[in-house]
Design a protein around this motif. Structure first.
Motif, PDB file in Angstrom:
ATOM      1  N   MET A 274       5.470   0.694  15.221  1.00  0.00           N
ATOM      2  CA  MET A 274       4.265   1.334  14.708  1.00  0.00           C
ATOM      3  C   MET A 274       4.420   2.855  14.693  1.00  0.00           C
ATOM      4  SD  MET A 274       0.648   0.909  16.762  1.00  0.00           S
ATOM      5  CE  MET A 274       0.509   2.429  17.735  1.00  0.00           C
ATOM      6  N   LYS A 275       4.985   3.402  15.763  1.00  0.00           N
ATOM      7  CA  LYS A 275       5.191   4.860  15.816  1.00  0.00           C
ATOM      8  C   LYS A 275       6.164   5.322  14.739  1.00  0.00           C
ATOM      9  CE  LYS A 275       5.772   7.068  19.671  1.00  0.00           C
ATOM     10  NZ  LYS A 275       6.263   7.421  21.036  1.00  0.00           N
ATOM     11  N   ALA A 276       7.251   4.580  14.577  1.00  0.00           N
ATOM     12  CA  ALA A 276       8.259   4.969  13.579  1.00  0.00           C
ATOM     13  C   ALA A 276       7.683   4.880  12.164  1.00  0.00           C
ATOM     14  CB  ALA A 276       9.488   4.070  13.714  1.00  0.00           C
ATOM     15  N   ARG A 277       6.979   3.788  11.880  1.00  0.00           N
ATOM     16  CA  ARG A 277       6.417   3.607  10.540  1.00  0.00           C
ATOM     17  C   ARG A 277       5.323   4.633  10.252  1.00  0.00           C
ATOM     18  NH1 ARG A 277       7.366  -1.583   8.340  1.00  0.00           N
ATOM     19  NH2 ARG A 277       9.416  -2.237   9.095  1.00  0.00           N
ATOM     20  N   TYR A 278       4.579   4.984  11.270  1.00  0.00           N
ATOM     21  CA  TYR A 278       3.540   6.008  11.083  1.00  0.00           C
ATOM     22  C   TYR A 278       4.166   7.295  10.563  1.00  0.00           C
ATOM     23  CZ  TYR A 278      -0.218   9.292  12.257  1.00  0.00           C
ATOM     24  OH  TYR A 278      -1.190  10.267  12.205  1.00  0.00           O
ATOM     25  N   GLU A 279       5.271   7.692  11.165  1.00  0.00           N
ATOM     26  CA  GLU A 279       5.954   8.913  10.723  1.00  0.00           C
ATOM     27  C   GLU A 279       6.542   8.743   9.325  1.00  0.00           C
ATOM     28  OE1 GLU A 279       6.088  11.817  12.307  1.00  0.00           O
ATOM     29  OE2 GLU A 279       5.018  11.061  14.072  1.00  0.00           O
ATOM     30  N   ASP A 280       7.136   7.573   9.083  1.00  0.00           N
ATOM     31  CA  ASP A 280       7.888   7.381   7.831  1.00  0.00           C
ATOM     32  C   ASP A 280       6.998   7.105   6.629  1.00  0.00           C
ATOM     33  OD1 ASP A 280      10.147   7.641   9.316  1.00  0.00           O
ATOM     34  OD2 ASP A 280      10.668   5.511   9.327  1.00  0.00           O
ATOM     35  N   VAL A 281       5.889   6.407   6.852  1.00  0.00           N
ATOM     36  CA  VAL A 281       5.149   5.840   5.724  1.00  0.00           C
ATOM     37  C   VAL A 281       3.723   6.389   5.606  1.00  0.00           C
ATOM     38  CG1 VAL A 281       4.285   3.681   4.738  1.00  0.00           C
ATOM     39  CG2 VAL A 281       6.491   3.697   5.894  1.00  0.00           C
ATOM     40  N   VAL A 282       3.088   6.616   6.744  1.00  0.00           N
ATOM     41  CA  VAL A 282       1.665   6.974   6.705  1.00  0.00           C
ATOM     42  C   VAL A 282       1.455   8.482   6.603  1.00  0.00           C
ATOM     43  CG1 VAL A 282      -0.546   6.862   7.939  1.00  0.00           C
ATOM     44  CG2 VAL A 282       1.062   4.932   8.044  1.00  0.00           C
TER      45      VAL A 282
ATOM     46  N   ILE B  92       0.820  -1.217   0.000  1.00  0.00           N
ATOM     47  CA  ILE B  92       0.000   0.000   0.000  1.00  0.00           C
ATOM     48  C   ILE B  92       0.856   1.270   0.000  1.00  0.00           C
ATOM     49  CG2 ILE B  92      -1.743   1.341   1.270  1.00  0.00           C
ATOM     50  CD1 ILE B  92      -2.901  -1.293   2.283  1.00  0.00           C
ATOM     51  N   ASP B  93       0.458   2.207  -0.839  1.00  0.00           N
ATOM     52  CA  ASP B  93       1.046   3.545  -0.880  1.00  0.00           C
ATOM     53  C   ASP B  93       0.162   4.432  -0.001  1.00  0.00           C
ATOM     54  OD1 ASP B  93       2.462   5.783  -1.589  1.00  0.00           O
ATOM     55  OD2 ASP B  93       1.649   5.910  -3.623  1.00  0.00           O
ATOM     56  N   PHE B  94       0.587   4.660   1.249  1.00  0.00           N
ATOM     57  CA  PHE B  94      -0.284   5.328   2.217  1.00  0.00           C
ATOM     58  C   PHE B  94      -0.442   6.833   1.982  1.00  0.00           C
ATOM     59  CE2 PHE B  94       0.946   1.462   4.372  1.00  0.00           C
ATOM     60  CZ  PHE B  94      -0.228   1.066   4.978  1.00  0.00           C
ATOM     61  N   GLY B  95       0.604   7.463   1.451  1.00  0.00           N
ATOM     62  CA  GLY B  95       0.594   8.924   1.349  1.00  0.00           C
ATOM     63  C   GLY B  95      -0.662   9.482   0.692  1.00  0.00           C
ATOM     64  N   PRO B  96      -0.985   9.020  -0.523  1.00  0.00           N
ATOM     65  CA  PRO B  96      -2.175   9.590  -1.185  1.00  0.00           C
ATOM     66  C   PRO B  96      -3.466   9.361  -0.400  1.00  0.00           C
ATOM     67  CG  PRO B  96      -0.806   8.378  -2.765  1.00  0.00           C
ATOM     68  CD  PRO B  96      -0.228   8.115  -1.405  1.00  0.00           C
ATOM     69  N   ILE B  97      -3.566   8.217   0.287  1.00  0.00           N
ATOM     70  CA  ILE B  97      -4.797   7.937   1.032  1.00  0.00           C
ATOM     71  C   ILE B  97      -4.879   8.863   2.249  1.00  0.00           C
ATOM     72  CG2 ILE B  97      -6.197   6.161   2.159  1.00  0.00           C
ATOM     73  CD1 ILE B  97      -4.735   4.041   0.506  1.00  0.00           C
ATOM     74  N   THR B  98      -3.769   9.004   2.964  1.00  0.00           N
ATOM     75  CA  THR B  98      -3.748   9.908   4.115  1.00  0.00           C
ATOM     76  C   THR B  98      -4.108  11.336   3.693  1.00  0.00           C
ATOM     77  OG1 THR B  98      -2.089   8.589   5.278  1.00  0.00           O
ATOM     78  CG2 THR B  98      -2.267  10.904   5.923  1.00  0.00           C
ATOM     79  N   ARG B  99      -3.515  11.787   2.601  1.00  0.00           N
ATOM     80  CA  ARG B  99      -3.804  13.152   2.145  1.00  0.00           C
ATOM     81  C   ARG B  99      -5.276  13.314   1.774  1.00  0.00           C
ATOM     82  NH1 ARG B  99       1.409  12.378  -0.076  1.00  0.00           N
ATOM     83  NH2 ARG B  99       0.681  11.908  -2.173  1.00  0.00           N
ATOM     84  N   ALA B 100      -5.846  12.286   1.155  1.00  0.00           N
ATOM     85  CA  ALA B 100      -7.260  12.367   0.773  1.00  0.00           C
ATOM     86  C   ALA B 100      -8.165  12.416   2.004  1.00  0.00           C
ATOM     87  CB  ALA B 100      -7.630  11.184  -0.125  1.00  0.00           C
ATOM     88  N   VAL B 101      -7.834  11.605   3.008  1.00  0.00           N
ATOM     89  CA  VAL B 101      -8.642  11.579   4.237  1.00  0.00           C
ATOM     90  C   VAL B 101      -8.547  12.927   4.951  1.00  0.00           C
ATOM     91  CG1 VAL B 101      -8.801  10.514   6.529  1.00  0.00           C
ATOM     92  CG2 VAL B 101      -8.581   9.068   4.489  1.00  0.00           C
ATOM     93  N   LEU B 102      -7.355  13.496   4.977  1.00  0.00           N
ATOM     94  CA  LEU B 102      -7.184  14.836   5.567  1.00  0.00           C
ATOM     95  C   LEU B 102      -7.979  15.876   4.779  1.00  0.00           C
ATOM     96  CD1 LEU B 102      -3.379  15.008   6.416  1.00  0.00           C
ATOM     97  CD2 LEU B 102      -5.278  15.398   8.017  1.00  0.00           C
ATOM     98  N   ALA B 103      -7.874  15.806   3.462  1.00  0.00           N
ATOM     99  CA  ALA B 103      -8.558  16.788   2.621  1.00  0.00           C
ATOM    100  C   ALA B 103     -10.074  16.685   2.759  1.00  0.00           C
ATOM    101  CB  ALA B 103      -8.159  16.597   1.155  1.00  0.00           C
TER     102      ALA B 103
END
Lengths: 290, 290
Positions: free
Chosen positions: B278-286, B239-250
């Motif tokens: 989990m904390k590290a990956r949240y910052e790096d990937v999500v 999964i490519d989390f960045g676009p999904i996170t940005r969409a949810v924020l938007a």
């Protein structure tokens, strides 16, 4: 609609054996696989189906168009190779006068079926992979059209999105087909892949005569460890075929109905028994029309 | 948005241990499971989260509303029992002041997770099962509203359609929520379940403030034999989390981001190490926002 054998259901059978099996069981059409056609020889395969008076309901398969999403020269080379391979598949489909060439479009670039993810040598860019498919289609559709071949875009169950097909719904496949004449690009309705889709009936109606192939098999529960083999004989799983068959008919589909089953037990069974069961189940479970 | 631990990720931990873990790792919110709350005791669980100053980002889970699709008296009894059980879940969510009650709506009537199909004692009527969910929601949404609880409809990956959830896409869950006020019924965006959906970004935007919970974990490839456990730590899958996170924020989401992972290796690992990763990956990937 008339029942057809997709030869992967009787995987042990060569083209010659599958053609003979269809004739003995009174089937009018057969779906062939390129690997099997290559083993038999293309000219010999053509001769066999013609002499038997069979229709070739589909040739499986073209596709795997997404590797162009790998970075740089690797991507460009992979994309060019995929186009070449698909032109060969189109040529074969033309010579076999297959009703369509089934297109399994490929998964995320660099992700291989059944293999662990190759660290840093695959792409998570799903949207990009889907764009590669559209680009490849723009190259291949006219080539197919010139040869009288219809490309049949097959949406695969979302479970195969990483490694086999970034086309995941009928609606998505249909939207991709719309820029092209309907004799050049159509869609596959395969019950295994689409039965769960809440928009299924709306999209079957919308597809209308874009439906290039109706394939049936059941969705087993629980799935086996290798999810590729979770396809079952109609009646052995959870799919209610009647409403889907009626919708495909109402959309105007008049082609053959292929039974395509990937299943270790069915591949191990006597192919003649498999075909006999398939015929019985088709009548009992699939062809439920009011 | 702020990171939250769904306690099933650290499955060995009781409510007391999960609360303690969140505090030690600097997390502000925890997603609780009813089974764990029952083991700890509801009153004690409430006391623990309040004294720790934690938000309860969700209570998991209500749902399993489709058994009413079984024929006759069995169906009617099962439907009434499911409603009773969900009213209890709503009461608990109210007492815990959980941000939402996650609803896993159930699969085809009579089909059990991991168990063979019970011959003639299950239903293939998928459309009917989806109607049962809508009927149950009409009963439960006002009850939840009176208690200040938001029901969060969770679409599950189509692989779980037979046995766990006939809600298969975000758009379908959203459509089901629309008749109700947004403080009564919302939807869950769980990356594992929706990452493949070609309509995902359109439906996230359409959902807007209906998004009641954003849950993250990765989709592993290949899937393990038990597909329920195919969820991975963010960054370990496709999964490519960045676009999904940005969409949810938007879309306007301002709630907590729960990490909910079902994975045998993660359950076997030291929970404190899991939370640190989990904390590290949240910052790096999500949390990849421009």
């Amino acid at each position: 609609m008339s029942l057809a054998l997709n030869q992967w259901t009787t995987r042990r059978w060569s083209v010659a054996e599958a053609v003979d099996g269809c004739v003995r069981h009174g089937l009018e059409a057969v779906g062939l696989w390129r690997e099997k056609v290559a083993e038999q020889g293309l000219a010999e395969s053509i001769k066999l189906v013609r002499e038997a008076g069979l229709r070739v309901s589909s040739l499986c398969r073209g596709g795997f168009l997404t590797a162009g999403g790998l970075p740089g020269e690797d991507g460009r080379r992979a994309f060019a190779q995929a186009l070449d391979e698909n032109r060969r598949a189109i040529d074969e489909a033309a010579e076999l006068t297959a009703a369509c060439l089934v297109m399994v479009v490929g998964g995320l670039p660099g992700v291989k079926p059944g293999e662990p993810l190759p660290a840093n040598r695959f792409s998570r860019d799903l949207a990009g992979a889907r764009e590669r498919v559209a680009e490849a289609l723009a190259e291949l559709a006219p080539y197919a059209g010139e040869r009288g071949v219809k490309l049949a875009l097959e949406p695969l169950h979302p479970i195969y999105c990483p490694d086999r097909a970034v086309l995941s719904t009928l609606g998505q496949a249909l939207d991709l087909s719309l820029p092209y004449p309907e004799e050049q690009v159509g869609v596959v309705v395969d019950t295994f892949h689409v039965w769960w889709d809440p928009r299924l009936f709306e999209d079957i109606a919308r597809a209308g005569r874009r439906i290039a192939s109706y394939q049936v098999c059941d969705y087993l529960h629980p799935l086996p460890a290798d999810v590729l083999l979770g396809r079952g004989m109609m009646g052995d799983g959870v799919i209610d075929f009647g409403p889907i068959t009626r919708a495909v008919l109402a959309a105007g589909y008049t082609g053959d109905v292929e039974v395509e089953i990937f299943n270790a037990d069915i591949w191990a069974a006597d192919p003649d028994e498999v075909v006999a069961t398939m015929k019985a189940r088709y009548e009992d479970v699939v062809l439920i029309t009011p």
